[in-house]
Design a protein around this motif. Structure first.
Motif, PDB file in Angstrom:
ATOM      1  N   SER A 130     -35.101  -6.615  24.018  1.00  0.00           N
ATOM      2  CA  SER A 130     -36.007  -7.758  23.978  1.00  0.00           C
ATOM      3  C   SER A 130     -36.805  -8.796  23.041  1.00  0.00           C
ATOM      4  CB  SER A 130     -36.497  -6.988  24.974  1.00  0.00           C
ATOM      5  OG  SER A 130     -37.481  -5.851  25.007  1.00  0.00           O
ATOM      6  N   VAL A 131     -37.186  -7.767  21.864  1.00  0.00           N
ATOM      7  CA  VAL A 131     -38.670  -7.877  21.133  1.00  0.00           C
ATOM      8  C   VAL A 131     -37.004  -8.847  20.093  1.00  0.00           C
ATOM      9  CG1 VAL A 131     -38.891  -7.182  18.656  1.00  0.00           C
ATOM     10  CG2 VAL A 131     -39.276  -6.147  20.986  1.00  0.00           C
ATOM     11  N   TRP A 132     -35.961  -8.631  20.313  1.00  0.00           N
ATOM     12  CA  TRP A 132     -34.907  -9.966  18.965  1.00  0.00           C
ATOM     13  C   TRP A 132     -35.066 -10.953  19.894  1.00  0.00           C
ATOM     14  CZ3 TRP A 132     -29.906 -12.200  19.602  1.00  0.00           C
ATOM     15  CH2 TRP A 132     -30.342 -12.412  19.192  1.00  0.00           C
ATOM     16  N   LEU A 133     -34.680 -11.194  21.035  1.00  0.00           N
ATOM     17  CA  LEU A 133     -35.109 -12.100  21.829  1.00  0.00           C
ATOM     18  C   LEU A 133     -36.365 -12.725  22.070  1.00  0.00           C
ATOM     19  CD1 LEU A 133     -33.066 -10.959  24.758  1.00  0.00           C
ATOM     20  CD2 LEU A 133     -31.884 -12.929  22.917  1.00  0.00           C
ATOM     21  N   GLU A 134     -37.003 -12.293  21.410  1.00  0.00           N
ATOM     22  CA  GLU A 134     -38.161 -13.024  21.465  1.00  0.00           C
ATOM     23  C   GLU A 134     -38.093 -13.958  19.860  1.00  0.00           C
ATOM     24  OE1 GLU A 134     -41.113  -9.979  21.879  1.00  0.00           O
ATOM     25  OE2 GLU A 134     -42.806 -10.743  21.765  1.00  0.00           O
ATOM     26  N   HIS A 135     -37.939 -13.158  19.264  1.00  0.00           N
ATOM     27  CA  HIS A 135     -38.028 -14.266  17.645  1.00  0.00           C
ATOM     28  C   HIS A 135     -36.940 -14.615  17.372  1.00  0.00           C
ATOM     29  CE1 HIS A 135     -41.976 -11.774  18.074  1.00  0.00           C
ATOM     30  NE2 HIS A 135     -41.469 -10.522  18.014  1.00  0.00           N
ATOM     31  N   ALA A 136     -35.737 -14.123  17.977  1.00  0.00           N
ATOM     32  CA  ALA A 136     -34.461 -14.696  17.320  1.00  0.00           C
ATOM     33  C   ALA A 136     -34.763 -16.268  17.768  1.00  0.00           C
ATOM     34  CB  ALA A 136     -33.255 -14.146  17.521  1.00  0.00           C
ATOM     35  N   GLY A 137     -33.872 -17.324  16.462  1.00  0.00           N
ATOM     36  CA  GLY A 137     -34.285 -18.523  16.280  1.00  0.00           C
ATOM     37  C   GLY A 137     -32.388 -18.985  17.655  1.00  0.00           C
ATOM     38  N   LEU A 138     -32.557 -20.405  18.618  1.00  0.00           N
ATOM     39  CA  LEU A 138     -31.858 -20.576  18.330  1.00  0.00           C
ATOM     40  C   LEU A 138     -30.291 -20.523  18.701  1.00  0.00           C
ATOM     41  CD1 LEU A 138     -30.998 -22.586  21.303  1.00  0.00           C
ATOM     42  CD2 LEU A 138     -31.403 -24.908  20.295  1.00  0.00           C
ATOM     43  N   ASP A 139     -29.893 -21.074  17.026  1.00  0.00           N
ATOM     44  CA  ASP A 139     -28.757 -21.212  16.394  1.00  0.00           C
ATOM     45  C   ASP A 139     -28.584 -19.939  16.129  1.00  0.00           C
ATOM     46  OD1 ASP A 139     -28.197 -23.640  16.389  1.00  0.00           O
ATOM     47  OD2 ASP A 139     -29.251 -23.522  14.660  1.00  0.00           O
ATOM     48  N   ARG A 163     -35.768 -21.860  26.397  1.00  0.00           N
ATOM     49  CA  ARG A 163     -36.725 -22.491  27.233  1.00  0.00           C
ATOM     50  C   ARG A 163     -37.560 -21.085  27.539  1.00  0.00           C
ATOM     51  NH1 ARG A 163     -32.580 -25.139  29.151  1.00  0.00           N
ATOM     52  NH2 ARG A 163     -32.048 -24.109  31.139  1.00  0.00           N
ATOM     53  N   GLU A 164     -36.860 -20.252  29.063  1.00  0.00           N
ATOM     54  CA  GLU A 164     -37.414 -19.112  29.355  1.00  0.00           C
ATOM     55  C   GLU A 164     -38.712 -18.519  29.183  1.00  0.00           C
ATOM     56  OE1 GLU A 164     -35.625 -17.317  32.880  1.00  0.00           O
ATOM     57  OE2 GLU A 164     -34.424 -19.780  33.209  1.00  0.00           O
ATOM     58  N   ARG A 165     -37.962 -18.203  27.241  1.00  0.00           N
ATOM     59  CA  ARG A 165     -39.268 -17.399  26.581  1.00  0.00           C
ATOM     60  C   ARG A 165     -40.419 -17.726  26.723  1.00  0.00           C
ATOM     61  NH1 ARG A 165     -36.105 -16.509  20.743  1.00  0.00           N
ATOM     62  NH2 ARG A 165     -36.811 -18.524  19.765  1.00  0.00           N
ATOM     63  N   ALA A 166     -40.375 -18.918  26.543  1.00  0.00           N
ATOM     64  CA  ALA A 166     -41.243 -19.712  26.276  1.00  0.00           C
ATOM     65  C   ALA A 166     -42.708 -19.820  27.388  1.00  0.00           C
ATOM     66  CB  ALA A 166     -41.333 -21.687  26.424  1.00  0.00           C
ATOM     67  N   LEU A 167     -42.269 -19.734  28.500  1.00  0.00           N
ATOM     68  CA  LEU A 167     -43.122 -18.930  29.406  1.00  0.00           C
ATOM     69  C   LEU A 167     -43.279 -17.672  29.868  1.00  0.00           C
ATOM     70  CD1 LEU A 167     -40.646 -21.422  31.780  1.00  0.00           C
ATOM     71  CD2 LEU A 167     -42.601 -22.114  31.257  1.00  0.00           C
TER      72      LEU A 167
END
Ligand SMILES: C[S@@+](CC[C@H](N)C(=O)[O-])C[C@H]1O[C@@H](n2cnc3c(N)ncnc32)[C@H](O)[C@@H]1O
Length: 302
Positions: A130-139, A163-167
């Motif tokens: 979850s922490v990685w997915l919060e910061h990782a870039g799209l690519d 898209r969803e993590r921005a919400l």
């Protein structure tokens, strides 16, 4: 059973020193201990503290077993630090996650049981998914899902995550499984749509391919001549790493093979033993999770 095939491949000697690099719940270790005599020794490693704690309770009276919490990526250093013998007679790997890890929703490996999106085999190190997915870039997210999950819909899934993590941050396995399901267009029979994405994130978070490369290299360092290396893989990426490693080390270095005298360092260090083996039908009936298991064996050359 594949475990019997793996044990046979190790060609156990009663007084030998063996390494179970992936202790899990100790199924393979118990079988190795049964075959060892009073002078035999087994070093078993697992990066999951829960596996080590359960193993210490189960094998409390087993003096021939040393249970080590650590990563098999550091196999050679671990073995050297904890044994007095210079080399060992066999190393067994059984890659991937153990059933108790998958079955415990709190570990965050499961797309079918909601839990925190963690996925670390060793929760005392590294960062949760979850922490990685919060910061990782799209690519970066797309590449991980495409390469480690071999997922055709990696683009769509990565875009949806961003898209969803921005919400709101993605913190639960259930949220991620639902997001992936909405973005994977075709269904593979018998597979949850999030299987590939979960595999990719788990492999990335635990650096599984890096661990395999370093673990196999470490095994080669500690094996004595005639010692056996047996590796059980559960999917094509793991097997590709094992196959590549065994092939590389069972041939003369291609860059040097035309030399009139092959330098010692370029000579093969392994001999392949038999062909790849799969579990037999009877085992698959009892344990469908074993359907993609593959065993490869090699022997250390002098
Ligand atoms: C498939 S299970 C092994 C099951 C085991 N053979 C048994 O009979 O119970 C894989 C185990 O390896 C551990 N593991 C995976 N990668 C590891 C690594 N790099 N270093 C140490 N342990 C690892 C996992 O925590 C898990 O417990």
């Amino acid at each position: 059973m594949l475990v019997d095939q793996a044990l046979e491949a190790l060609a156990l000697r009663p007084g030998g020193l063996y390494i179970d690099a992936t202790f899990g719940r100790g199924g393979h270790s118990a079988r190795i201990l049964q075959a060892l005599g009073p002078d035999g020794q087994l070093v078993a490693i697992d990066r999951d503290p829960a596996a080590i704690a359960a193993g210490r309770a189960r094998f409390a009276h087993e003096a021939r077993l040393q249970l080590l919490h650590g990563e098999f990526g550091e196999l050679a250093a671990l073995v050297r630090a904890h044994t007095t013998r210079a080399q060992c007679d066999g190393v067994l790997f059984d890659f991937g996650v153990a059933s108790p890890q998958l079955d415990d929703a709190a570990r965050g490996f499961s797309f079918s049981k909601d839990g925190p999106l963690d996925m670390r085999m060793d929760p005392t190190r590294g960062q949760p998914a979850s922490v990685w997915l919060e910061h990782a870039g799209l690519d970066e997210i797309r590449t991980v899902i495409a390469t480690l999950g071999e997922e055709r819909f990696a683009n769509r899934i990565a875009a949806a995550i961003v898209r969803e993590r921005a919400l709101a941050p993605l913190t639960r396995t259930g949220e991620l499984a639902a997001l992936v399901s909405r973005n994977v267009r075709t269904r593979e029979p018998g597979k949850h749509p999030a299987t590939r994405t979960f595999q990719a994130l788990r492999m990335f978070i635990n650096d599984e391919l890096g661990q395999i490369e370093r673990g196999l290299a470490g095994a080669l360092e500690v094996l004595s001549p005639g010692g056996r290396l047996a590796a059980i893989s559960f999917h094509s990426l793991e097997d590709r790493a094992v196959k590549g490693f065994m092939q590389r080390h069972s041939q003369v270095d291609p860059a040097l093979k035309r030399l009139p005298v092959i330098p010692a360092a370029a000579r093969p260090r392994l001999k392949l033993v038999g062909r790849k083996q799969r579990p037999q039908a009877a085992e698959l009936e009892l344990n469908p999770r074993a359907r993609s298991a593959l065993l490869r064996v090699a022997e250390r050359l002098p």
